[in-house]
Design a protein around this motif. Structure first.
Motif, PDB file in Angstrom:
ATOM      1  N   THR A   1      51.845  41.111  22.900  1.00  0.00           N
ATOM      2  CA  THR A   1      51.047  42.063  23.658  1.00  0.00           C
ATOM      3  C   THR A   1      51.434  41.959  25.125  1.00  0.00           C
ATOM      4  N   HIS A   2      51.213  43.019  25.835  1.00  0.00           N
ATOM      5  CA  HIS A   2      51.505  43.017  27.253  1.00  0.00           C
ATOM      6  C   HIS A   2      50.550  43.970  27.949  1.00  0.00           C
ATOM      7  N   GLU A   3      50.324  43.715  29.241  1.00  0.00           N
ATOM      8  CA  GLU A   3      49.430  44.545  30.025  1.00  0.00           C
ATOM      9  C   GLU A   3      50.172  45.790  30.479  1.00  0.00           C
ATOM     10  N   THR A   4      49.552  46.937  30.304  1.00  0.00           N
ATOM     11  CA  THR A   4      50.174  48.193  30.720  1.00  0.00           C
ATOM     12  C   THR A   4      49.401  48.798  31.881  1.00  0.00           C
ATOM     13  N   HIS A   5      50.077  49.626  32.646  1.00  0.00           N
ATOM     14  CA  HIS A   5      49.470  50.364  33.752  1.00  0.00           C
ATOM     15  C   HIS A   5      49.122  51.744  33.219  1.00  0.00           C
ATOM     16  N   VAL A   6      47.841  52.040  33.113  1.00  0.00           N
ATOM     17  CA  VAL A   6      47.415  53.326  32.557  1.00  0.00           C
ATOM     18  C   VAL A   6      47.306  54.362  33.661  1.00  0.00           C
ATOM     19  N   ASP A   7      47.345  55.628  33.262  1.00  0.00           N
ATOM     20  CA  ASP A   7      47.213  56.758  34.190  1.00  0.00           C
ATOM     21  C   ASP A   7      48.219  56.697  35.334  1.00  0.00           C
ATOM     22  N   HIS A   8      49.458  56.449  35.008  1.00  0.00           N
ATOM     23  CA  HIS A   8      50.503  56.377  36.022  1.00  0.00           C
ATOM     24  C   HIS A   8      51.374  57.615  35.881  1.00  0.00           C
ATOM     25  N   ASP A   9      51.194  58.576  36.800  1.00  0.00           N
ATOM     26  CA  ASP A   9      51.918  59.842  36.664  1.00  0.00           C
ATOM     27  C   ASP A   9      53.192  59.908  37.495  1.00  0.00           C
ATOM     28  N   HIS A  10      53.469  58.878  38.282  1.00  0.00           N
ATOM     29  CA  HIS A  10      54.698  58.828  39.081  1.00  0.00           C
ATOM     30  C   HIS A  10      55.834  58.281  38.214  1.00  0.00           C
ATOM     31  N   VAL A  11      56.999  58.890  38.285  1.00  0.00           N
ATOM     32  CA  VAL A  11      58.166  58.408  37.542  1.00  0.00           C
ATOM     33  C   VAL A  11      59.033  57.608  38.503  1.00  0.00           C
ATOM     34  N   HIS A  12      59.198  56.307  38.218  1.00  0.00           N
ATOM     35  CA  HIS A  12      60.026  55.462  39.063  1.00  0.00           C
ATOM     36  C   HIS A  12      61.500  55.663  38.752  1.00  0.00           C
ATOM     37  N   ALA A  13      62.296  55.592  39.808  1.00  0.00           N
ATOM     38  CA  ALA A  13      63.746  55.733  39.710  1.00  0.00           C
ATOM     39  C   ALA A  13      64.339  55.075  40.947  1.00  0.00           C
ATOM     40  N   PRO A  14      65.633  54.804  40.944  1.00  0.00           N
ATOM     41  CA  PRO A  14      66.239  54.129  42.099  1.00  0.00           C
ATOM     42  C   PRO A  14      65.986  54.814  43.448  1.00  0.00           C
ATOM     43  N   ASP A  15      65.751  56.112  43.459  1.00  0.00           N
ATOM     44  CA  ASP A  15      65.536  56.829  44.723  1.00  0.00           C
ATOM     45  C   ASP A  15      64.095  57.304  44.909  1.00  0.00           C
ATOM     46  N   CYS A  16      63.130  56.692  44.212  1.00  0.00           N
ATOM     47  CA  CYS A  16      61.742  57.176  44.275  1.00  0.00           C
ATOM     48  C   CYS A  16      60.988  56.696  45.506  1.00  0.00           C
ATOM     49  N   GLY A  17      61.547  55.746  46.268  1.00  0.00           N
ATOM     50  CA  GLY A  17      60.896  55.291  47.478  1.00  0.00           C
ATOM     51  C   GLY A  17      60.176  53.970  47.363  1.00  0.00           C
ATOM     52  N   HIS A  18      60.040  53.426  46.165  1.00  0.00           N
ATOM     53  CA  HIS A  18      59.381  52.141  45.992  1.00  0.00           C
ATOM     54  C   HIS A  18      60.412  51.014  45.964  1.00  0.00           C
TER      55      HIS A  18
END
Length: 99
Positions: free
Chosen positions: A5-22
């Motif tokens: 089992t693992h903890e998930t982040h719910v209600d995450h509508d941002h798609v991460h990618a190398p250029d997403c700013g995070h």
């Protein structure tokens, strides 16, 4: 047979990618994205939560955060993070850490 089992982040509508700013942090066989004071990575159509285990320095930060600087503040443990673009920063030893 047991299921991991693992903890998930719910209600995450941002798609991460190398250029997403995070900020990106290598983690085992993938990368985590630092986001809102925590780290997570994409996995099977959702994002897994991971502890932030790395000291990640913001290498190109030319703005001094402080009272009245215009950035939103977020209490984070024993310090304050400043919301700056898609990042959260905290002052540490003459530089800013990504949080």
């Amino acid at each position: 047979m047991s299921t991991a089992t693992h903890e998930t982040h719910v209600d995450h509508d941002h798609v991460h990618a190398p250029d997403c700013g995070h900020a990106v942090v290598p983690h085992e066989d993938h990368v985590d994205y630092l986001h809102d004071g925590h780290a997570h990575s994409g996995h099977d159509g959702h994002y897994d939560e991971h502890p932030v285990e790395a000291h990640v320095v913001d290498g190109a930060h030319d703005h001094a955060h402080g009272e009245g600087c215009g950035h939103e503040t977020v209490e984070h443990g024993d310090h304050v993070d400043y919301v700056h673009g898609a990042h959260r920063h905290a002052a540490h030893d003459g530089h800013y850490d990504e949080h």
